[in-house]
Scaffold this motif. Sequence first.
Motif, PDB file in Angstrom:
ATOM      1  N   GLY A 170       0.823  -1.207   0.000  1.00  0.00           N
ATOM      2  CA  GLY A 170       0.000   0.000   0.000  1.00  0.00           C
ATOM      3  C   GLY A 170       0.854   1.252   0.000  1.00  0.00           C
ATOM      4  N   GLY A 171       1.921   1.214   0.816  1.00  0.00           N
ATOM      5  CA  GLY A 171       2.845   2.344   0.843  1.00  0.00           C
ATOM      6  C   GLY A 171       3.561   2.526  -0.475  1.00  0.00           C
ATOM      7  N   GLY A 172       3.862   1.404  -1.146  1.00  0.00           N
ATOM      8  CA  GLY A 172       4.527   1.492  -2.440  1.00  0.00           C
ATOM      9  C   GLY A 172       3.688   2.229  -3.464  1.00  0.00           C
ATOM     10  N   VAL A 173       2.389   1.956  -3.462  1.00  0.00           N
ATOM     11  CA  VAL A 173       1.486   2.644  -4.388  1.00  0.00           C
ATOM     12  C   VAL A 173       1.375   4.123  -4.022  1.00  0.00           C
ATOM     13  CG1 VAL A 173      -0.890   2.793  -5.224  1.00  0.00           C
ATOM     14  CG2 VAL A 173       0.183   0.553  -4.895  1.00  0.00           C
ATOM     15  N   LEU A 174       1.111   4.398  -2.745  1.00  0.00           N
ATOM     16  CA  LEU A 174       0.895   5.779  -2.307  1.00  0.00           C
ATOM     17  C   LEU A 174       2.159   6.626  -2.435  1.00  0.00           C
ATOM     18  CD1 LEU A 174      -0.845   7.957  -0.967  1.00  0.00           C
ATOM     19  CD2 LEU A 174      -0.170   7.021   1.259  1.00  0.00           C
ATOM     20  N   LEU A 175       3.274   6.117  -1.914  1.00  0.00           N
ATOM     21  CA  LEU A 175       4.510   6.901  -1.901  1.00  0.00           C
ATOM     22  C   LEU A 175       5.044   7.157  -3.307  1.00  0.00           C
ATOM     23  CD1 LEU A 175       6.311   5.252   1.145  1.00  0.00           C
ATOM     24  CD2 LEU A 175       5.389   7.570   1.029  1.00  0.00           C
ATOM     25  N   ASN A 176       4.951   6.165  -4.166  1.00  0.00           N
ATOM     26  CA  ASN A 176       5.451   6.369  -5.525  1.00  0.00           C
ATOM     27  C   ASN A 176       4.520   7.255  -6.343  1.00  0.00           C
ATOM     28  OD1 ASN A 176       8.043   4.796  -6.187  1.00  0.00           O
ATOM     29  ND2 ASN A 176       6.862   3.330  -4.972  1.00  0.00           N
ATOM     30  N   ALA A 177       3.229   7.212  -6.037  1.00  0.00           N
ATOM     31  CA  ALA A 177       2.314   8.156  -6.684  1.00  0.00           C
ATOM     32  C   ALA A 177       2.647   9.584  -6.250  1.00  0.00           C
ATOM     33  CB  ALA A 177       0.869   7.813  -6.333  1.00  0.00           C
ATOM     34  N   LEU A 178       2.934   9.759  -4.953  1.00  0.00           N
ATOM     35  CA  LEU A 178       3.349  11.074  -4.459  1.00  0.00           C
ATOM     36  C   LEU A 178       4.682  11.490  -5.077  1.00  0.00           C
ATOM     37  CD1 LEU A 178       2.452  10.873  -0.657  1.00  0.00           C
ATOM     38  CD2 LEU A 178       1.465  12.436  -2.340  1.00  0.00           C
ATOM     39  N   LEU A 179       5.614  10.535  -5.160  1.00  0.00           N
ATOM     40  CA  LEU A 179       6.914  10.842  -5.759  1.00  0.00           C
ATOM     41  C   LEU A 179       6.751  11.261  -7.214  1.00  0.00           C
ATOM     42  CD1 LEU A 179       9.989  10.923  -5.754  1.00  0.00           C
ATOM     43  CD2 LEU A 179       9.992   8.458  -6.225  1.00  0.00           C
ATOM     44  N   PHE A 180       5.918  10.554  -7.941  1.00  0.00           N
ATOM     45  CA  PHE A 180       5.677  10.910  -9.338  1.00  0.00           C
ATOM     46  C   PHE A 180       5.175  12.350  -9.444  1.00  0.00           C
ATOM     47  CE2 PHE A 180       3.071  11.268 -13.143  1.00  0.00           C
ATOM     48  CZ  PHE A 180       3.867  10.677 -14.111  1.00  0.00           C
ATOM     49  N   TYR A 181       4.267  12.715  -8.538  1.00  0.00           N
ATOM     50  CA  TYR A 181       3.705  14.068  -8.569  1.00  0.00           C
ATOM     51  C   TYR A 181       4.765  15.116  -8.231  1.00  0.00           C
ATOM     52  CZ  TYR A 181       1.046  18.200  -7.311  1.00  0.00           C
ATOM     53  OH  TYR A 181       0.585  19.490  -7.225  1.00  0.00           O
ATOM     54  N   VAL A 182       5.521  14.891  -7.150  1.00  0.00           N
ATOM     55  CA  VAL A 182       6.487  15.919  -6.741  1.00  0.00           C
ATOM     56  C   VAL A 182       7.628  16.033  -7.748  1.00  0.00           C
ATOM     57  CG1 VAL A 182       5.923  15.707  -4.287  1.00  0.00           C
ATOM     58  CG2 VAL A 182       7.787  14.335  -5.231  1.00  0.00           C
ATOM     59  N   VAL A 183       7.976  14.921  -8.402  1.00  0.00           N
ATOM     60  CA  VAL A 183       9.011  14.992  -9.443  1.00  0.00           C
ATOM     61  C   VAL A 183       8.539  15.875 -10.591  1.00  0.00           C
ATOM     62  CG1 VAL A 183      10.163  13.654 -11.259  1.00  0.00           C
ATOM     63  CG2 VAL A 183      10.176  12.826  -8.908  1.00  0.00           C
ATOM     64  N   ARG A 184       7.294  15.679 -11.010  1.00  0.00           N
ATOM     65  CA  ARG A 184       6.758  16.495 -12.103  1.00  0.00           C
ATOM     66  C   ARG A 184       6.507  17.940 -11.664  1.00  0.00           C
ATOM     67  NH1 ARG A 184       8.110  14.000 -16.406  1.00  0.00           N
ATOM     68  NH2 ARG A 184       6.691  15.403 -17.515  1.00  0.00           N
ATOM     69  N   ARG A 185       6.203  18.125 -10.395  1.00  0.00           N
ATOM     70  CA  ARG A 185       5.796  19.451  -9.914  1.00  0.00           C
ATOM     71  C   ARG A 185       6.959  20.288  -9.394  1.00  0.00           C
ATOM     72  NH1 ARG A 185       5.025  23.740  -8.405  1.00  0.00           N
ATOM     73  NH2 ARG A 185       3.271  24.705  -7.305  1.00  0.00           N
ATOM     74  N   PHE A 186       7.932  19.673  -8.729  1.00  0.00           N
ATOM     75  CA  PHE A 186       8.932  20.451  -8.001  1.00  0.00           C
ATOM     76  C   PHE A 186      10.359  20.289  -8.523  1.00  0.00           C
ATOM     77  CE2 PHE A 186       5.510  19.659  -4.867  1.00  0.00           C
ATOM     78  CZ  PHE A 186       5.157  20.977  -4.595  1.00  0.00           C
TER      79      PHE A 186
END
Length: 325
Positions: free
Chosen positions: A16-32
Amino acid sequence: LSFLDVADFIVDAHLGGGVLLNALLFYVVRRFSRSSVGTYKNLLATFAAYDVFLSLLHLALQPAAVITGTTFGVVTDTKYEDRKLTSIYCACFTVPFALMNIHFIYRFWSVRSPHLIALFSSPKFVALISMWPIAEFVVWYLLCFYALTGDVDEVGTRILRDEYARRYGKVLNDGWIVMNYWEHGFSPRLFSAMLAFDVIIFASFTGAISLGILTFYHIRKSEKISTQAHALQRTLFIAVCAQTFVPLVFVYVPYYCVINFAFFNIPFTFVDDAWMRMTACFPAWDAVIIIMLIRDYRDGLLSMFRKKKAVSMKETTWRTVSTVV
């Protein structure tokens, strides 16, 4: 609760953490990501997206590995009980080997031959280098499905099926890929498959080590880049090294152990139980390392929650004032 129950709970939490954390990582990589990061952000985003896929794949297929004596096998617990699905699962977890080396190539070029970095913006080059992980997946899949055995009535399959039923209280008749090394004496076919697996693992890791050493050397010797650029290169290099350590511990070593231990009849019975649980934990830690080591992403993620908190406080204040008025 048994130890395995606790271990499975930890695994589910990691998935569950793998899905959530990598989804967040994908977003922050594209955003920040800063402009100075360049197209490297695409590699980080690709890794994050693929880690989400791996976590979901593990949840969907519920794989297990079993070693008993000199017989080793992998099975997926689905209603289809199909060897193709098991082979696909095993092959999918080899793709990070290739992605890791592509990361190192990028980092090496960025300090040794910066003019080559522009290639990562070329669709033709991206398509070409994408063939690397695809080819590794295909080779591993073909080895699993065609070089290994696993027919329902085979001796090795029956041995593993019975052992799986003893451990987990469930019978999986089909869907096995099996390496019964010494069923009829030495098996050149299975030995060759084992060597092929080992070559892929060692070649991938040797390539990563070589590129890592060369990258570190050129970062140390570089005199043509600014202090800020040097610090960025060093941070990204540390991040990719740490990101390499995760699949080494959670994927490389377990893969190597389960493939080779049965051939040599090494009696470490916990290895097969640990293997699938370790591979399941890998995507979550992959994301944690990148977020923790790269300040822009860490600060960007924290800023998202701070904004939410600030908005929440404003709404609370407005409601309080409105009530008073």
